[in-house]
Design a protein around this motif. Structure first.
Motif, short mmCIF file in Angstrom:
data_model
loop_
_atom_site.label_atom_id
_atom_site.label_comp_id
_atom_site.label_asym_id
_atom_site.label_seq_id
_atom_site.Cartn_x
_atom_site.Cartn_y
_atom_site.Cartn_z
N ILE A 180 0.87 -1.24 -0.08
CA ILE A 180 -0.08 0.06 -0.02
C ILE A 180 1.20 1.31 -0.04
N LYS A 181 1.00 2.00 -1.08
CA LYS A 181 1.74 2.92 -1.23
C LYS A 181 1.25 4.19 -0.41
N HIS A 182 1.51 4.13 0.85
CA HIS A 182 1.05 5.31 1.90
C HIS A 182 2.19 5.22 2.84
N ASP A 183 2.56 6.57 3.02
CA ASP A 183 3.57 7.02 4.40
C ASP A 183 2.54 7.15 5.45
N VAL A 184 3.02 6.07 6.41
CA VAL A 184 2.19 6.20 7.55
C VAL A 184 2.58 7.56 8.48
N THR A 185 1.38 8.32 8.92
CA THR A 185 1.53 9.54 9.44
C THR A 185 0.65 9.29 10.87
N GLY A 186 0.13 8.53 11.10
CA GLY A 186 -0.56 8.18 12.57
C GLY A 186 -1.90 8.71 12.44
N ASN A 187 -2.32 9.15 11.35
CA ASN A 187 -3.82 9.65 11.11
C ASN A 187 -4.55 8.56 10.54
N GLU A 188 -4.20 7.35 10.50
CA GLU A 188 -4.84 6.29 10.09
C GLU A 188 -5.72 5.75 11.12
N TYR A 189 -6.95 5.25 10.88
CA TYR A 189 -7.59 4.48 11.90
C TYR A 189 -7.33 2.97 11.84
N LEU A 190 -7.16 2.43 10.76
CA LEU A 190 -6.72 1.09 10.82
C LEU A 190 -5.67 0.70 10.07
N LEU A 191 -4.68 0.24 10.36
CA LEU A 191 -3.56 -0.29 9.71
C LEU A 191 -2.93 -1.57 9.95
N GLU A 192 -3.53 -2.51 9.19
CA GLU A 192 -3.01 -3.87 9.50
C GLU A 192 -1.69 -4.16 8.64
N VAL A 193 -0.99 -5.21 9.22
CA VAL A 193 0.27 -5.69 8.65
C VAL A 193 0.22 -6.92 8.12
N ASP A 194 -0.70 -7.67 8.19
CA ASP A 194 -0.95 -8.95 7.94
C ASP A 194 -2.61 -9.30 7.76
N PHE A 195 -3.05 -10.41 6.91
CA PHE A 195 -4.52 -10.43 6.81
C PHE A 195 -4.55 -12.03 6.71
N GLY A 196 -5.65 -12.58 7.35
CA GLY A 196 -5.80 -14.13 6.97
C GLY A 196 -5.38 -14.96 8.23
N TRP A 197 -6.01 -16.09 8.37
CA TRP A 197 -5.37 -17.05 9.31
C TRP A 197 -4.39 -18.10 8.97
N PHE A 198 -4.92 -18.77 7.66
CA PHE A 198 -3.93 -19.96 7.50
C PHE A 198 -3.04 -19.52 6.23
N GLU A 199 -3.41 -18.97 5.33
CA GLU A 199 -2.37 -18.21 4.24
C GLU A 199 -2.37 -16.90 4.51
N LYS A 200 -1.63 -16.50 5.40
CA LYS A 200 -1.23 -15.05 5.83
C LYS A 200 -0.73 -14.49 4.59
N LEU A 201 -1.46 -13.16 4.56
CA LEU A 201 -0.98 -12.08 3.35
C LEU A 201 -0.20 -11.15 4.08
N LYS A 202 0.92 -10.80 3.72
CA LYS A 202 1.68 -9.46 4.48
C LYS A 202 1.36 -8.16 3.79
N ILE A 203 1.05 -7.34 4.60
CA ILE A 203 0.93 -5.73 4.06
C ILE A 203 1.87 -4.86 4.31
N LYS A 204 2.59 -4.22 3.40
CA LYS A 204 3.64 -3.36 3.45
C LYS A 204 3.26 -1.86 3.01
N TYR A 205 3.74 -1.02 3.82
CA TYR A 205 3.12 0.31 3.50
C TYR A 205 4.77 1.32 3.28
N GLY A 206 4.38 2.35 2.61
CA GLY A 206 5.40 3.19 2.15
C GLY A 206 5.46 3.54 0.82
N LYS A 207 6.16 4.58 0.33
CA LYS A 207 6.28 5.13 -1.04
C LYS A 207 7.08 4.16 -1.71
#
Length: 135
Positions: A108-135
């Motif tokens: 997710i091309k978004h610089d984390v600023t602290g104004n986010e309400y939700l900012l997960e770094v992974d998703f799923g139970w068995f097949e975990k997806l990774k979520i990365k932030y930044g430009k």
């Protein structure tokens, strides 16, 4: 004395039943007040998932909200809040770019600023997806 205890117990049970019915009625009345409006979708490289950017609108008393959910490929976006990302603002102005780096990593091309309400770094139970932030 036994009569008073029986009356108190019956009143307590009646109050619990009425409270439960009121809670379910309130939940059903107000659940439809929000709506999701899809801005864009990005399909994972293996076509198992879609990352969906959408505007969540909960009426005139709330501001614009841009949210992101990961859903199974081809499934419908439910009328729920985003499950990985949420920020204030209209998607036309604040929606980040989404890029699948590989089959299990979403950037997710978004610089984390602290104004986010939700900012997960992974998703799923068995097949975990990774979520990365930044430009």
């Amino acid at each position: 004395m036994e009569l008073i205890i029986k009356i108190i117990i019956r009143l307590g049970i009646g109050s619990a039943i009425i409270s439960t019915l009121f809670i379910f009625w309130g939940a059903s009345m107000f659940s439809g007040m929000c709506g999701n409006y899809i801005h864009s979708k990005t399909t994972s490289l293996d076509e198992k998932y879609e990352a969906v950017i959408f505007q969540r609108d909960c009426g005139a008393t709330t501001g614009f909200s841009t949210q992101i959910s990961i859903i199974k490929f081809g499934s419908k976006l439910e009328n729920d809040p985003g499950n990985i990302f949420s920020i204030s603002g209209h998607p036309e102005k604040v929606a980040p770019e989404l890029v699948w780096i590989n089959t299990n990593t979403l950037h997710i091309k978004h610089d984390v600023t602290g104004n986010e309400y939700l900012l997960e770094v992974d998703f799923g139970w068995f097949e975990k997806l990774k979520i990365k932030y930044g430009k």
